[in-house]
Motif scaffolding. Sequence first.
Motif, short mmCIF file in Angstrom:
data_model
loop_
_atom_site.label_atom_id
_atom_site.label_comp_id
_atom_site.label_asym_id
_atom_site.label_seq_id
_atom_site.Cartn_x
_atom_site.Cartn_y
_atom_site.Cartn_z
N ARG A 146 3.57 -1.17 4.00
CA ARG A 146 3.24 0.21 3.64
C ARG A 146 4.49 0.91 3.11
N GLU A 195 -10.30 1.34 4.84
CA GLU A 195 -11.35 2.35 4.68
C GLU A 195 -12.34 1.93 3.60
N SER A 218 0.84 -1.20 0.00
CA SER A 218 0.00 0.00 0.00
C SER A 218 0.87 1.24 0.00
N ASP A 258 -6.43 3.26 1.09
CA ASP A 258 -6.47 2.47 2.31
C ASP A 258 -7.60 1.45 2.17
#
Length: 465
Positions: free
Chosen positions: A308, A287, A168, A284
Motif C-alpha cells: 500500500r 471492496e 494499491s 480497494d
Amino acid sequence: MNVLLVDDEKIKRTALCDDLTDAGYSTQVAASAAEGMKLLEAQPFDVVVTDLRMKGMDGTTFLAKIKEKWPNTEVVMITAFATVDNAVAAMKLGAFDYITKPFESAKLVMVLEKIAKIRLLTDENVSLRAELAKVTRHGDIIGNSEAMRDVFEALEIAIASEVPVLLSGETGTGKELFATAIHHLGPRKDQPFIRVSCAALSSQLMESELFGHERGAFTGAVEGKPGRFELADKGTLFLDEIDDVPPPVQVMLLRVLEGSPFERVGGIRSINADVRFISASKLDLQERVAAGAFREDLYYRLSVFPIRLPPLRERREDIPLLVGHFMKLYSGAKEPPQLDETVMGILWDYDWPGNVRELQNVIRRMLLGSGGRSVVTREDVPVEVRLGALRGADVPREPKSFREAVEAGEKELLAKAIDAANGNQSKAAAALDMKLSTFRDKLAKYDIQPRPTNRVELYKNNSEP
C-alpha cells in the motif's frame, strides 16, 4: 589478518612464522603448495606468502590456482631466483608483490601492512557504496518518513522475489514509479518491462492488447500482432489500473496467472509466456470483490505480495524533501529560488488530494508565477492550495447547533491561518482579509496560542544541494 606461509624449508618457514605472529598476524604454515591448497580449502586466508621454487607444484602454478579459486586473497611471492621475467609473470598472474631472498622479516611485515591498508580502504569503499545505494536505490522515489521507510522495506522484498505484486494507492502516489523500480532493480532488469493501462481499453481491445490477435480476427486486423504477454516474455508485465479490467478478461488473466497457455484472438496456437506480474489499483480491490465487481480468485492471485502506497497527507514529513527536489528540477538553476517563510506552511497544511503528482504540478506553477524571482512568495501559490490549506482540517465532532458549527469553522480557520503564517499575526490576519485588532480578539476568544513552525527549516535542511 590471516596469513598462510608456504615454504619447503622448515627452518626458514618456522622463523618467519614466529616473526609474523609477533607482528600480530594470525599465521599458519604449509610445507608445500599441495598442503597449502588443503588449508585454503578448509578456511579463508587474507594473504598467502609463498616461495617460488618448491618441490612438486611450484609457486607460479600455486599462485594461478589461488587466484582462480580465491580471487580476493592476496599473494606475495618469495624467491632467491629473482629475474625480471619471473617478476613479470607473477604480477600478470595477480601477485601483490615480489620479495627476493635474503630479506629481513620487517620487509615482509611492511608489505603486509600495505595490504591491510588497501583492504581497509576497499572495505570502507564498499560500505560507503552500500550506504549510498540505500539513498539512491529506488531512483525517482523520494521519501524519508516512517510511512515511506515501511514501504521501502516491502519494496526490497518485492525486488528480490518473483511473486506477483499488487500496488494499491490513490491517484498520484507513484504506483508506476514503484513498479518500474521493482523491475529495473530485480532479477529481470535486462528483460522487457511492458505496461498496460487497463482503464484506457474496452473489453475487446483489452483482450487483443493483452493476448494479441491473428490476421482477420476482426475488422481492421489486417495482420497478426503479438500481445503484451508475448512482448513481456522473460520480463515483467505491469497491469496499471487493474480495477478497471472487465469480468470476461478477468477470467482470461486468471488462467494465465495459473500457468495455462493462451491463444491470440482468432488463433488456435497455444502460447506460453514466462512473465512476472505487477498490478496496480487506485481502488480497494477487496471492496470490489465484496461488491462482486472483481473476481476473488484473481484478487488472491494478483496480491501474493500487496504494497500500500500512502497518500501524501499521511507522510507530510516528506513534503520539504519533495519540494526541494522539484524546485531544483524545474527551476533549471544551480541554486533554486528560496521559499518565503509562509509558503512551506501552506504546502504542509494542504491535504494534496492529487498527492505527489499534484505537488509536482503546483511547484511548476509556483515557479512560473514567480517570474524568475529569487524568492517564491505566498502569492505565487495557487489560490486553491492557499484556501485548501486553511480549510484542510476536519471539525473534530459533529456540531450541536448552527452557531456551534460556525464557531468551530471560524476557530479552525484562525488556527490554520496563524500556523500557515508561522505565528505572524499580521500576515495571518491579512490572509483572512481581517483587521489585526479583530484577528487578535478572536484569537483570545478561542484561546488560540500563536506558535511558530520550523517547516522552512525543514525545507532548507531536506532540499537537495
